[in-house]
Write a protein that holds these residues in place. Structure first.
Motif, PDB file in Angstrom:
ATOM      1  N   PHE A  30      47.452  38.862  -6.427  1.00  0.00           N
ATOM      2  CA  PHE A  30      46.820  40.188  -6.488  1.00  0.00           C
ATOM      3  C   PHE A  30      47.603  41.088  -7.442  1.00  0.00           C
ATOM      4  O   PHE A  30      48.270  42.032  -7.005  1.00  0.00           O
ATOM      5  N   GLU A  34      45.300  44.413  -7.118  1.00  0.00           N
ATOM      6  CA  GLU A  34      43.859  44.283  -7.306  1.00  0.00           C
ATOM      7  C   GLU A  34      43.407  42.872  -6.971  1.00  0.00           C
ATOM      8  O   GLU A  34      44.044  41.901  -7.370  1.00  0.00           O
ATOM      9  N   TRP A  35      42.280  42.758  -6.255  1.00  0.00           N
ATOM     10  CA  TRP A  35      41.791  41.457  -5.817  1.00  0.00           C
ATOM     11  C   TRP A  35      40.729  40.878  -6.737  1.00  0.00           C
ATOM     12  O   TRP A  35      40.411  39.694  -6.666  1.00  0.00           O
ATOM     13  N   ARG A  36      40.178  41.705  -7.663  1.00  0.00           N
ATOM     14  CA  ARG A  36      39.052  41.248  -8.489  1.00  0.00           C
ATOM     15  C   ARG A  36      39.437  40.132  -9.447  1.00  0.00           C
ATOM     16  O   ARG A  36      38.607  39.295  -9.806  1.00  0.00           O
ATOM     17  N   TYR A  37      40.720  40.087  -9.868  1.00  0.00           N
ATOM     18  CA  TYR A  37      41.128  39.031 -10.789  1.00  0.00           C
ATOM     19  C   TYR A  37      41.157  37.667 -10.086  1.00  0.00           C
ATOM     20  O   TYR A  37      40.870  36.646 -10.694  1.00  0.00           O
ATOM     21  N   GLN A  39      39.090  36.952  -7.661  1.00  0.00           N
ATOM     22  CA  GLN A  39      37.667  36.652  -7.517  1.00  0.00           C
ATOM     23  C   GLN A  39      37.094  36.085  -8.816  1.00  0.00           C
ATOM     24  O   GLN A  39      36.246  35.175  -8.791  1.00  0.00           O
ATOM     25  N   MET A  40      37.579  36.578  -9.961  1.00  0.00           N
ATOM     26  CA  MET A  40      37.086  36.115 -11.259  1.00  0.00           C
ATOM     27  C   MET A  40      37.792  34.837 -11.722  1.00  0.00           C
ATOM     28  O   MET A  40      37.401  34.243 -12.718  1.00  0.00           O
ATOM     29  N   HIS A  42      40.942  34.748 -12.765  1.00  0.00           N
ATOM     30  CA  HIS A  42      41.896  35.067 -13.818  1.00  0.00           C
ATOM     31  C   HIS A  42      43.299  35.260 -13.239  1.00  0.00           C
ATOM     32  O   HIS A  42      43.898  36.335 -13.339  1.00  0.00           O
ATOM     33  N   GLU A 165      44.914  43.487 -19.867  1.00  0.00           N
ATOM     34  CA  GLU A 165      44.742  43.483 -18.417  1.00  0.00           C
ATOM     35  C   GLU A 165      45.035  42.083 -17.862  1.00  0.00           C
ATOM     36  O   GLU A 165      44.953  41.104 -18.615  1.00  0.00           O
ATOM     37  N   PRO A 166      45.401  41.988 -16.597  1.00  0.00           N
ATOM     38  CA  PRO A 166      45.645  43.039 -15.609  1.00  0.00           C
ATOM     39  C   PRO A 166      46.803  43.966 -16.019  1.00  0.00           C
ATOM     40  O   PRO A 166      47.690  43.546 -16.751  1.00  0.00           O
TER      41      PRO A 166
END
Length: 210
Positions: A30, A34-37, A39-40, A42, A165-166
């Protein structure tokens, strides 16, 4: 030092280190909280292998618990057959913990050396600008890029200039992979000490008679 006293120190220490290892590896999944990476997809490959969870954690916990039980429940135990069995089991489990922490050390070292997976901009051989998800610090070994001329670990000002990013992904990876390296190193030392302690315990008992 008596073997029982040594076990009461080594067991809780290994348990604490195992928990820290799991936490450090989980945080690698994370980046910047952030958890979206994840999920994607990455996330750095070595972090996704989770060496801190299974190597520095799950393979260490059995030894940590068993050693702790021996230390706190084995008081006043002499060199009986039951004591020898328990100490021998602690040797086997400590060997397993040693292998797990060694695997965590190796994979964390590789992850630290390769650098993070991130979204960055690079210049191709024909001068074209392109952005992509990849390992910029690993790619520079084989590309004529101006990202670095030496190991990125020795150039902290470069960390926030390469990855778009991240956010702060380079420092995030460096800090937590370094933490895993330190944790796994201490785990290996403690596991070896318990293997030695277990051998003496098999022959001498816990030397805590009243």
């Amino acid at each position: 030092m008596c073997m029982g006293t040594c076990a009461r120190i080594l067991g809780p220490s290994l348990l604490t280190l195992g928990l820290l290892s799991v936490v450090a590896n989980t945080l690698l999944l994370f980046p910047s909280w952030e958890w979206r990476y994840l999920q994607m997809g990455h996330i750095t490959k070595k972090a996704m292998l989770m060496p801190g969870v299974w190597g520095g954690g799950l393979l260490v916990f059995p030894a940590a618990v068993q050693i702790t039980v021996i230390g706190f429940r084995g008081k006043n135990a002499s060199c009986t057959w039951g004591t020898c069995q328990k100490m021998f089991l602690s040797i086997v489990l400590s060997g397993l913990a040693l292998l797990g922490s060694a695997a965590c050390f190796v994979l964390s070292g590789v992850g630290l050396t390769e650098g993070p997976l991130c979204f960055y901009s690079s210049t191709t051989h024909n001068g074209t600008q392109m952005t992509q998800w990849d390992y910029p610090f690993l790619q520079t070994h084989s590309q004529s890029s101006n990202i670095r001329t030496r190991n990125y670990l020795y150039d902290p000002p470069l960390w926030n200039k390469v990855c778009i990013e991240p956010r702060n992904i380079v420092s995030w990876n460096v800090y937590f992979f370094s933490a895993l390296l330190i944790i796994s190193t201490v785990e290996m030392v403690l596991a070896v000490l318990q293997i030695i302690n277990g051998f003496f315990g098999c022959f001498c008992g816990l030397c805590e008679k009243k």
